[in-house]
Write an enzyme that holds these catalytic residues in place. Structure first.
Site, PDB file in Angstrom:
ATOM      1  N   ASP A 133       0.830  -1.193   0.000  1.00 41.07           N
ATOM      2  CA  ASP A 133       0.000   0.000   0.000  1.00 41.07           C
ATOM      3  C   ASP A 133       0.873   1.255   0.000  1.00 41.07           C
ATOM      4  O   ASP A 133       0.619   2.218  -0.739  1.00 41.07           O
ATOM      5  CB  ASP A 133      -0.920  -0.021   1.219  1.00 41.07           C
ATOM      6  CG  ASP A 133      -1.742   1.252   1.358  1.00 41.07           C
ATOM      7  OD1 ASP A 133      -2.652   1.460   0.551  1.00 41.07           O
ATOM      8  OD2 ASP A 133      -1.458   2.037   2.282  1.00 41.07           O
TER       9      ASP A 133
ATOM     10  N   GLU B 158      -1.823  -5.125  -3.895  1.00 41.57           N
ATOM     11  CA  GLU B 158      -0.913  -4.453  -2.969  1.00 41.57           C
ATOM     12  C   GLU B 158       0.075  -5.429  -2.340  1.00 41.57           C
ATOM     13  O   GLU B 158       1.264  -5.111  -2.197  1.00 41.57           O
ATOM     14  CB  GLU B 158      -1.704  -3.723  -1.889  1.00 41.57           C
ATOM     15  CG  GLU B 158      -2.480  -2.527  -2.433  1.00 41.57           C
ATOM     16  CD  GLU B 158      -3.222  -1.773  -1.357  1.00 41.57           C
ATOM     17  OE1 GLU B 158      -3.313  -0.537  -1.462  1.00 41.57           O
ATOM     18  OE2 GLU B 158      -3.710  -2.417  -0.401  1.00 41.57           O
TER      19      GLU B 158
END
Length: 220
Positions: free
Chosen positions: A43, A114
């Site tokens: 992320d 991610e």
């Protein structure tokens, strides 16, 4: 792994990518690590790349960059990137999650994009991540036919705040087993129901309820 072969990624750390594709349902059954820690890392890596990408578009102001970034890293966008690359084909799911369509569940498929970036970063370093993003993801980002916007809650909040009205989301129904629940949520403005949404997470159901309210133009 199919996706590594497809993306021509050679690695001496295959266990990193195996973890990146391991859902908590599988991790719990097999007593191994899930993708959650790699997702956290990925992320941050994704936000850095997208922020840098937008910064170098000299015609964009800070507010516009922030809004554009939120669109490019939202769940809809991550799901699109992940499915385009076929990452979900390598998902390791518990029996129940697999039987209930987890391989195509938006939240899970978005998450592994991610976690995959997190694994790629640990394996190859940021320059390789940037090259990967420029090769495979930037063309998707720049596809004008795609609209990743999904933050209808924020849009509704802005409109309601302008008129100084109260806003509330209420779960009206919850069905299904613990690993595959479905939630129905209504959004109330000044105690009047303006929209409804149903999804496999409260967050997504709330967002759909906000979208429903906005589509009726009742907040203007």
């Amino acid at each position: 792994m199919k996706s590594l072969a497809k993306l021509k990624i050679q690695t001496n750390q295959p266990e990193l990518y195996e973890t990146a594709f391991t859902h908590t349902s599988y991790a719990n059954e097999m007593n191994t690590e899930s993708y959650e820690r790699l997702e956290y890392l990925g992320d941050a890596v994704l936000e850095l790349f997208v922020s840098n990408y937008l910064y170098h578009k000299k015609d964009m102001e800070e507010g516009e960059m922030t809004k554009k970034r939120s669109h490019l890293v939202c769940e809809n966008a991550l799901y699109e990137y992940s499915t385009r690359l076929g990452l979900n084909e390598d998902l390791r799911l518990g029996k129940g999650e697999l039987e209930n369509g987890g391989m195509y569940r938006k939240a899970i498929v978005a998450d592994i994009f991610e976690s995959f970036l997190g694994a790629l970063y640990l394996d190859k370093g940021y320059p390789e991540v940037a090259h990967f993003m420029e090769t495979y993801i930037v063309p998707i980002m720049e596809d004008q036919s795609l609209d990743f916007f999904d933050d209808y809650k924020s849009m509704l909040q802005e409109q309601v705040q302008t008129d100084k009205r109260s806003l509330q989301y209420v779960v009206t129904n919850e069905t299904g087993p613990a690993h595959n629940k479905t939630f129905t949520v209504v959004v109330k403005i000044d105690d009047i129901v303006y929209g409804e949404g149903t999804a496999h997470s409260k967050k997504e159901a709330e967002n759909l309820a906000a979208k429903d309210a906005l589509s009726k133009s009742v907040t203007k």
